[in-house]
Design an enzyme around this catalytic site. Structure first.
Site: not given
Lengths: 77, 160
Positions: B55, B68, B70-72
């Protein structure tokens, strides 16, 4: 025993493109057969398929020589 | 193609550990698990294409989305590492980073919020799902054989 070694040798020769004579029980994948870490992972995958067994990541990490692989297969089949 | 993703938005000061873990588990660890699962057959067949969906906020950051983002961002880093590991086996690993795309999530926003988005997007419209799908298709095809480890932004020029 000899059967397992021969089959393992055949796979190594084909996969790593090395001279058959270099594939001895003492040969180290990385030092003697010029395999990189990904080659070794791939070899282990192929041995799993060939001998219809599952080699855990933990055990796979201990396989460093041709002999390690042959002995592992012999004692876990 | 790894697309599964969830959001649990909250300000950092209010974010529960559960909300952080849920998003990391699905959005980051989910990609790890799927990539690991497909690597074996792809190594055997000496080739393959992996496309991860990241993203733009993984690049820019976004308030309220610490988990979110951090994950992306993790997906983008993972894409590069796995691309380097598997390049020797002819496996391409890339990511797409969509911006604002018309989905149920963006439909629910107010007109005012939508106008705010338009003002941030040089191409002056939200993206359609097809805009993302076409880039995924490209990255999954032989047309992209010489591209690996990249994150392609599909965001109307929002982040440059």
């Amino acid at each position: 025993m000899a059967d397992v070694f021969d089959k393992v040798k055949e796979i190594i020769v084909e996969r790593l493109d090395v001279d058959e004579a270099k594939v001895t029980m003492e040969a180290s994948f990385k030092d003697d057969l010029e395999a990189d870490s990904l080659d070794v992972v791939e070899l282990v995958m192929e041995l799993e398929d060939e001998f219809d067994m599952e080699i855990s990541d933990e055990d796979a990490e201990k396989i460093q020589t041709v002999g390690d692989a042959v002995n592992y297969i012999n004692s876990n089949q | 193609m790894n697309n599964a993703g969830i959001t649990r938005d909250n300000l950092l000061m209010r974010m529960k550990e559960d909300e952080f873990d849920d998003v990391i588990d699905t959005n980051l660890k989910g990609v790890f698990n799927c990539v690991k699962a497909v690597t074996r057959p792809m190594m055997k067949q000496r080739g393959g294409k992996i496309v991860n969906v990241a993203s733009v906020v993984g690049v820019t950051g976004n308030p309220g989305q610490t988990n979110y983002v951090a994950a992306k961002a993790g997906v983008i880093g993972m894409t590069k590492s796995v691309a380097k590991e598997l390049a020797a086996r002819n496996i391409n690993v890339n990511a797409v980073a969509p911006g604002f795309i018309t989905t149920d999530m963006t439909d629910a926003l107010s007109d005012e919020a939508k106008q705010g988005m338009h003002d941030m997007i040089p191409l002056n419209r939200l993206g359609e799902p097809e805009d993302v799908a076409r880039v995924v298709r490209f990255l999954a095809s032989e047309d992209s054989d010489y591209i690996t480890g990249q994150t392609i932004h599909v965001d109307g020029g929002m982040v440059m």
